[in-house]
Design a protein around this motif. Structure first.
Motif, PDB file in Angstrom:
ATOM      1  N   TRP A 237       0.862  -1.191   0.000  1.00 50.52           N
ATOM      2  CA  TRP A 237       0.000   0.000   0.000  1.00 50.52           C
ATOM      3  C   TRP A 237       0.891   1.231   0.000  1.00 50.52           C
ATOM      4  O   TRP A 237       1.953   1.248   0.635  1.00 50.52           O
ATOM      5  CB  TRP A 237      -0.893   0.020   1.239  1.00 50.52           C
ATOM      6  N   THR A 246      -4.509   9.665   0.457  1.00 56.91           N
ATOM      7  CA  THR A 246      -5.235   8.430   0.738  1.00 56.91           C
ATOM      8  C   THR A 246      -4.359   7.236   0.388  1.00 56.91           C
ATOM      9  O   THR A 246      -3.493   7.308  -0.489  1.00 56.91           O
ATOM     10  CB  THR A 246      -6.543   8.350  -0.065  1.00 56.91           C
ATOM     11  N   SER A 248      -3.499   3.714  -1.245  1.00 58.11           N
ATOM     12  CA  SER A 248      -3.908   2.932  -2.421  1.00 58.11           C
ATOM     13  C   SER A 248      -3.138   1.620  -2.397  1.00 58.11           C
ATOM     14  O   SER A 248      -1.962   1.571  -1.996  1.00 58.11           O
ATOM     15  CB  SER A 248      -3.635   3.689  -3.719  1.00 58.11           C
TER      16      SER A 248
END
Length: 250
Positions: A237, A246, A248
């Motif tokens: 991630w 954020t 991903s």
């Protein structure tokens, strides 16, 4: 880095969250043995719409959703008023987004929702979740937790190292790669780094200072040019502190 420049950097980061109108669906890892995230259902006609009342109207509105699985999810409608005020209304669905029920609202007199400009929302179960929020607060991490599915929230006590007591710490939503193991990134108003890890499901967080790489539990992480990468069980991630903010999954 002087204080004025640091403050301007925080303002710029907050403006990315509160200064524009957009919809965002968060795809976060579902805390299961497989480690795979469930896709968020599409928007439906029954999705709630933000209400605007009287003369105190928001200058911007945005939306964020988080789905724990294909049925249970949360939707937050944010309304920004400037000066770091961002109200929110939180909804929950148990039928994949077909219907939504309001469970908390900033406008309520007895609201427990956090203040500041929110940077993310994460749940690891139907009851346990977190919201991260930011404002020009020194030496504190804006992490709020719920134990009842989002109805009530309280600020989580996190021990910030002494050398960061005067720092403006921009915090990003935590990443949980298992129900127990989590990684929380902050961006100090300096060239230093400060992250927190948990191995007990977010009940306690341990600070890690100025380490561009390391490991905890069965996870490892690295930092390069403002991008964090976390690896667990052959999965990766990433979070770009200069981008959307954020996580991903690669």
């Amino acid at each position: 880095m002087n204080r004025k420049r640091a403050f301007l950097m925080l303002m710029a980061a907050l403006s990315l969250l509160s200064g524009c109108t957009f919809d965002r669906v968060v795809r976060q890892v579902s805390p299961s043995s497989s480690g795979l995230s469930s896709p968020a259902p599409p928007e439906t006609a029954d999705s709630p719409s933000p209400a605007v009342s009287g003369a105190d109207q928001p200058v911007n509105q945005r939306e964020e959703s988080f789905f724990l699985n294909d049925q249970v999810g949360w939707k937050s409608l944010y309304e920004g008023y400037g000066m770091f005020r961002e109200d929110m209304t939180l909804y929950q669905t148990r039928d994949g987004g077909q219907t939504w029920s309001e469970i908390a609202k900033s406008a309520d007199k007895q609201s427990f929702l956090p203040e500041g400009v929110k940077s993310g929302m994460v749940f690891t179960s139907e009851t346990k979740g977190w919201i991260t929020t930011n404002a020009p607060w020194q030496g504190t991490v804006g992490l709020y937790a719920t134990q009842d599915g989002g109805t009530t929230w309280s600020k989580q006590a996190i021990a910030v190292p002494d050398s960061f007591q005067d720092a403006l710490l921009f915090v990003y939503p935590p990443l949980f790669v298992t129900p127990k193991d989590g990684f929380l990134v902050t961006r100090p108003d300096s060239t230093r780094s400060l992250v927190f890890v948990t191995e007990d499901g977010g009940d306690h967080w341990k600070a890690i200072v100025d380490q561009p790489k390391g490991s905890f539990a069965r996870c490892s992480w690295s930092l390069a040019e403002g991008v964090y990468a976390v690896q667990h069980d052959n999965q990766t991630w990433t979070l770009n502190t200069g981008g959307s903010g954020t996580w991903s999954q690669d």
